[in-house]
Scaffold this motif. Structure first.
Motif, short mmCIF file in Angstrom:
data_model
loop_
_atom_site.label_atom_id
_atom_site.label_comp_id
_atom_site.label_asym_id
_atom_site.label_seq_id
_atom_site.Cartn_x
_atom_site.Cartn_y
_atom_site.Cartn_z
N PRO A 56 -66.97 -15.43 -56.81
CA PRO A 56 -67.54 -17.03 -56.75
C PRO A 56 -68.13 -17.06 -55.42
N VAL A 57 -69.11 -18.35 -55.28
CA VAL A 57 -69.79 -18.56 -54.41
C VAL A 57 -70.07 -20.18 -54.54
N GLU A 130 -58.13 -23.84 -53.67
CA GLU A 130 -58.66 -24.35 -52.14
C GLU A 130 -59.43 -24.65 -52.06
N GLY A 131 -60.94 -23.52 -53.24
CA GLY A 131 -61.68 -24.22 -52.89
C GLY A 131 -62.42 -25.19 -53.85
N ASP C 100 -61.40 -20.77 -48.37
CA ASP C 100 -61.54 -20.43 -49.87
C ASP C 100 -62.16 -19.98 -49.99
N HIS C 102 -63.70 -19.18 -52.46
CA HIS C 102 -66.19 -18.41 -52.53
C HIS C 102 -66.18 -18.43 -50.96
N VAL C 103 -65.74 -19.45 -50.08
CA VAL C 103 -66.24 -19.32 -48.01
C VAL C 103 -65.94 -17.51 -48.14
N ARG C 104 -65.19 -17.11 -47.74
CA ARG C 104 -64.65 -16.00 -47.87
C ARG C 104 -65.41 -14.37 -48.68
#
Lengths: 155, 777, 270
Positions: A56-57, A130-131, C100, C102-104
């Motif tokens: 996931p991005v 969290e995202g 988070d 996705h950022v990681r």
């Protein structure tokens, strides 16, 4: 303008974009895959989450050209052969969505969460989200949906 | 699918669309040949506009048009009027309403106020051109604090409005209240601050407009909660055209919570641009723009005084509020701190007398408009905070003090000193059920476990009394299609609450039809003649009742047809379990059979045309309903850092009849989360000297995430359906954020009671909590 | 966002070449800060040199008491890496707590340290562990690398290749997140290694910094009690709507003690 080729939801697509074109813009504007949403401009909300090479991005924080040659999965590609993915089904059964705007990103994030951790605790699910921001549900039924889908996905 | 029932948790029709990326939100709508608009927003909180130079912007390749205030003046477009129901204050004072134009005329009065609109071939060009619009501002002094705005010598927003006072409002009996205070054994006073917040629906606002020269009419897609009222404002007040010339549609709307309810300036701007350019024009806000371009809510400073006798019985309540409303009245902005907060003063407790007064005040901040609850969460917070303080100060157990003062069941119906008609419910029972749910018996063990971790634990219970609002009329149209489909069109609107499911559920259950037969239509000015949109938890109460009423009318028509077929009279026909029958005979036809028959000209009675079962029905609410309930929260506080963790949350709600429990639960959960956000995290914070919004993006405005919100245990009290509407429902949409702030804040203060901390203003950020502890040593 | 020319080199040499040729070239690692900044139109490079295809910059190895992480290794990979988890468990945990999920998956070690956001996590780890940054031309000790707010010792066109982290005896990290952004409002990384105890603080000041008094006290007694009553002056700390300098100073003490506790716990578990 630079050209690119990628696989989106199992189909090869090509296009020409500007350097600055974001992946989400390419998906929405060039491919008309409007299921992926833009809810913010600071990479916080997660409405735009898609999978690139299975991970996931935030498609608002990735250039389209950075996805050149990669495999992209969006919310439109999650259901297979008219059958909802267990995560989609769980969201429906557990009222894990209200206005639906955060939902595509939330579902894509949730699928990845369970792929990474097939038997998460409630706490792990909450932390794993969290995202992704949701303003309608208070998250409770999203968490419930994910825990329920995890069971199904574990088989 | 089978015939649904009232009270069934029917899964939602809209979900499949939303879950597969097939939702149709405003940014998904693209019209042929559309241009893109960007709003040039004021960077100053208060300034005179000396000049606007658009030459550089217009010179940029791809720029089509820059709309300026001069265009607006030239066209003679009107301002957007406020529609607040409260228009009179003390001594018959009239509401002061400055003109609110779509673009700032001569002066800007808040950061984010639209000054111009740039339209270009692409959004990227429009963004670039917007930066090239050169505005020469002359800065003026700024005032953002409404208390300061009232003081003589404060910066004045409007030349003809003294001391920035929009309205000085009162409700209740001042003399009787004073008399009650005079005889009271105790008076407890508390300053209560309700932080300014904003709704942040995850979908930012946007609109797409087009103009047809052939018909001289407009089409507007708009992420709004209220197509009819806003159409009227845009067409009649601004553009000066007949409202029929503007077809207003809201597609799927990604959350509203009140912030998409009002009339915003951007839609008329792009309507105008679309006519000038002869092209469709699209405009989508960014999230950061939303913070300075969407209305805010709450923002009240109040002094709350509670008079009690020596036994702890409440006698009187007096609340004095200063309510910020921003730089303009907006759509119903002045209503919230005045009528909005007045009605439910005192909560579910009995009082001899009450008096409420509030000043609605202009400041150099974004205008305020309803945000989920619109005044009632503030009122609920005011009473619950002062009750908690009274308990502590006077040595009562907070639970006992509340129990003592709840209005008993046999006192209902009654009219509160604020004039609220409380018809039914059982506040003590709801209170006791909440206590039971919250496992008070286990508290000591949990407290001990927290202590082991060097954490403080606290509990609070917060009963609330709510009331509904919004437009009192609603339309439901039922159209039968020969292929078996039933079209249901209602003028109320869902922005996520699930009307597409609940409303057909009501119709199908009452007509005995399969749920899947019904197609739902909403938020389209061509589909219903009137519509009240979304607001004030009004949908089931007004819209649902309209559907029920329409179903009844269909049944009456069905009886006429059945009687004709059975060769008898309509009075002899019954309708039960989805079938028309003539008792004592074997004559019986299902609703489906009657519908089919209604398309057969040979079976119709005189005066009935094929499709003659169609109805269009307008329901008008008499008296608003009074949802009520009780919240309880248990929290842990880390005294070292001030960090709060909500460890338990319980709610019992009385929403009267529950149509779809799953949807009702969802409303409560979402409302509680927003209430927790207000209590602990959120604040639209303006810098005092500059009027800049410091929390102007999601990097600084703290929105609750999944791990900020606890699991809630919810239950309904269903033994008191209201007779105020035929469904027996009491609006559910806003209750969650009425109960949550007092429950959470009082629980935190309970956790910190050993420190002697009396008050911490919302949001209870870790630093504020730490400071409160630190100050007390 | 302003437009730019996009480069996608597949080797280090090509990346450096592209950058040197550009009028105002900028390397892009994960882009998790750089893209948002460009979206705000606060930066307008003429050329963006994406490092995503430069394999030389990726990967993790652990040998001879050193954990070596390629600059383009994502936070997610560091967090999930078994070798890192065994050698410096708190480093994996720190990486797993950045942003988070996705950022990681996009954000990288190299991007984080080159950006040197005052509230980023990695700078604290590098400084406390006494790490060394290897660039295309030299080696820079963490003590010399982070020079100021969003500033590092990297020169124009210089590229971080990898970071070598000496494996400490014990190390711990405690972060107090900003409720809105979740960046560190205060983060304290503590390590006990061959050259003594090091305490590094992020989030609290314009740039990551060490606290020598705490290091001294912990060298004598590596326990939370050793620094219990130690105060940090608030004078040079950040002051914003989320936390005053005074509160940050207080949190440094609390987080430092918790980081020591974390280190002891992890050492005990190892």
């Amino acid at each position: 303008m630079p050209e690119l080729t990628m696989t989106v939801n199992g189909k090869q697509v090509t296009g020409s974009v500007e350097g600055r074109t974001l992946l989400v813009q390419f998906l929405r504007d060039s491919l008309a895959l409007t299921g992926t949403h833009v809810g913010c401009d600071t990479s916080q909300c997660g409405a735009c989450v898609v999978h690139v090479d299975g991970k996931p991005v935030k498609s608002c924080t990735m250039l389209a050209l950075q996805a050149d040659g990669r495999d992209v999965l969006t919310i439109e590609g999650l259901a297979k052969g008219g059958e909802l993915h267990p995560m989609q089904e769980a969201f429906r059964e557990n009222h894990g969505l209200q206005c639906g705007f955060c939902t595509p990103g939330m579902v894509m994030a949730s699928v990845a969460l369970v792929q990474e951790n097939p038997d998460p605790s409630e706490e792990e699910v909450r932390h794993g989200l969290e995202g992704n921001l949701c303003r309608c549900t208070g998250y409770q039924n999203i968490v419930k949906s994910i825990l329920s889908a995890a069971k199904v996905m574990r088989g | 699918m089978s015939v649904p029932e009232i009270g069934q948790s029917l899964p939602r029709t809209e979900d499949e669309r939303f879950l597969t990326g097939q939702g149709n939100y405003i940014d998904d709508i693209n019209l042929d040949g559309q241009a893109h608009a960007v709003v040039v927003r004021s960077t100053h909180a208060h300034a005179r506009i000396n000049a606007i130079d658009v030459a550089q912007a217009l010179a940029l390749d791809g720029v089509l048009l820059v709309v300026t205030p001069d265009d607006w003046k030239k066209e003679g477009f009107g301002p957007m009027p406020t529609k607040t129901a409260i228009r009179k204050g003390k001594n018959d004072m009239d509401l002061a309403e400055p003109p609110r134009h779509c673009l700032a005329m001569d002066k800007v009065r808040y950061v984010g106020e639209p000054v111009a609109l740039v339209v270009a071939e692409t959004a990227a060009i429009a963004i670039e051109a917007a930066e090239l619009v050169d505005i020469d501002y002359v800065s003026l002094d700024v005032v953002v604090d409404p208390k300061k705005a009232l003081i003589d010598g404060a910066p004045q927003l409007w030349d003809d409005i003294a001391n920035n006072l929009c309205l000085d409002f009162e409700l209740g009996d001042a003399a009787a209240t004073q008399a009650a205070f005079d005889k009271a054994d105790h008076v407890v006073t508390l300053e209560v601050f309700n932080n300014r917040v904003t709704a942040v629906p995850i979908e930012p606002r946007g609109a797409v407009a087009s103009y047809s020269p052939e018909t001289d009419s407009y089409l507007l897609y708009n992420a709004t909660q209220n197509v009819h009222a806003n159409r009227d404002t845009f067409a009649e007040s601004v553009l000066g055209i007949e409202k029929e010339k503007l077809h207003h549609i809201a597609p799927d709307v990604g959350g509203g919570f009140g912030v998409k309810n009002g009339a915003y300036p951007e839609p008329p701007l792009i309507l105008y641009a679309s006519k000038r350019l002869g092209r469709a024009v699209k405009w989508i806000n960014t999230r950061s723009e939303s913070f300075v371009g969407d209305t805010h809510g709450r923002g009240q400073d109040s002094t709350v005084e509670l008079a009690l006798n020596k036994d702890g019985k409440f006698i009187a309540l007096r609340t004095t509020t200063i309510g910020a409303i921003g730089a303009f009245c907006w759509t119903v902005g002045p209503f919230t701190p005045t009528g909005g907060s007045a009605r439910t003063q005192g909560g579910p407790y009995g009082f001899e007398a009450m008096y409420y007064q509030a000043k609605a005040v202009f400041t150099n901040t974004h205008p305020m408009d309803p945000y989920r609850g619109a005044g009632r969460p503030e009122g609920s917070f005011q009473i619950e905070r002062v009750v908690e303080k009274a308990a502590r100060e006077l040595g009562f157990d907070p639970v006992e003090l509340r129990r003592l003062n709840l209005i008993p069941r046999d006192a209902l119906p009654l009219k509160t000193p604020m004039g609220l008609d409380v018809d039914c419910g059982d506040f003590p029972e709801v209170f006791e059920r909440t206590l039971k749910l919250s496992d008070r018996a286990g508290f000591d063990a949990r407290l001990a476990a927290s202590r082991e971790k060097r954490l403080r634990r606290g509990f609070a219970i917060a009963p609330y009394l709510e009331c509904t609002g919004g437009g009192p009329k609603e339309f439901a149209g039922v159209t039968f299609v020969e292929n078996g489909t039933v079209d249901l069109a209602v003028g109320s609107q869902s922005t996520g609450m699930g009307h597409e499911t609940a409303m057909p559920q009501i119709l199908a259950a009452n007509l005995g039809l399969p749920f899947d037969d019904i197609r739902y239509h909403q938020a389209d000015t061509d589909k219903t003649p009137i519509g009240g949109g979304h607001g004030g938890s009004r949908n089931l109460e007004v819209g649902g009742s309209a559907v029920l009423q329409a179903a009844g009318e269909v049944i009456e028509k069905g009886k006429v047809l059945a009687a004709h077929i059975f060769e008898t009279t309509p009075e002899k026909i019954t309708f039960e379990d989805g079938a028309f029958a003539e008792p004592g005979t074997n004559h019986s036809m299902t609703m489906r059979e009657i519908i089919d028959a209604s398309f057969d000209p040979l079976t119709l009675p005189d005066g009935m045309e094929p499709g003659g079962l169609n109805v269009g029905s307008t329901f008008e609410r008499g008296i608003i309903s009074v949802p009520n309930g009780c919240h309880a929260a248990e929290v842990e506080v880390d005294p070292e850092t001030g960090k709060i963790n909500i460890d338990g949350y319980w709610v019992v709600d009385d929403f009267g009849t529950i149509i779809n429990p799953m949807l009702a639960d969802g409303q409560v959960m979402g409302g509680v989360a927003q209430g927790i956000g207000q209590a602990l995290m959120e604040e639209a914070y303006y810098e005092e000297d500059t009027g800049q919004l410091v929390t102007g993006s999601l990097i600084d405005y703290a929105l609750p995430r999944a791990d900020d919100i606890p699991n809630m245990v919810l239950a309904f009290y269903e033994d008191a359906p209201t007779a105020k509407n035929p469904l027996g429902v009491k609006g559910a949409g806003e209750a969650g954020c009425c109960g949550a702030p007092p429950a959470v804040v009082n629980a935190v203060l309970d956790a910190l009671k050993d420190y002697g901390i009396e008050n911490i203003s919302m949001p209870l950020t870790p630093e504020k909590v730490w400071r409160a502890i630190h100050a007390k040593g | 966002m302003y437009d730019f020319k996009f480069h996608n080199p597949d080797s280090l040499a090509a990346a450096l070449e592209s950058c040197s040729q550009a009028e105002d070239g900028q390397f892009m690692a994960g882009g998790q800060t750089m893209i948002p900044v460009m979206k705000q139109r606060l930066s307008m490079p003429s050329d963006v040199i994406d490092l995503g295809s430069v394999e030389d910059l990726k990967g993790i190895s652990v040998a001879d008491g050193v954990v070596s992480i390629g600059a383009m290794t994502t936070h997610a990979l560091v967090a999930a890496d078994g070798d890192v988890q065994r050698a410096i468990p708190v480093l994996a945990a720190l990486a797993g707590g950045i942003g988070d999920p996705h950022v990681r998956n996009r954000g990288t070690l190299g991007g984080s340290i080159a950006n040197n956001d005052p509230a980023a996590d990695y700078p604290a780890a590098l400084l406390a562990l006494g790490a060394n940054v290897h660039t295309d031309r030299r080696q820079i000790a963490a003590d010399d690398f982070f020079t100021g707010m969003f500033e590092t010792a990297l020169e124009e066109g210089e590229l971080a290749i990898r970071v070598d982290f000496p494996v400490p005896k014990a190390a711990g990290y405690a972060k107090f997140g900003n409720p809105a952004s979740r960046y560190a409002m205060v983060g304290v990384f503590v390590s006990q290694g061959s050259d003594g105890v090091r305490v590094a603080v992020t989030g609290a000041a314009p740039c990551v910094f060490r606290i020598s008094e705490m290091e001294k006290a912990l060298s004598n007694n590596f326990s939370p009690a050793a620094i219990k009553d130690m105060t940090v002056p608030a004078a040079d700390l950040n002051n914003d709507i989320h936390a005053s300098a005074e509160y940050r100073a207080h949190l440094i003490g609390v987080m430092a003690a918790r980081a020591v506790g974390d280190a002891i716990l992890r050492e005990g578990a190892a």
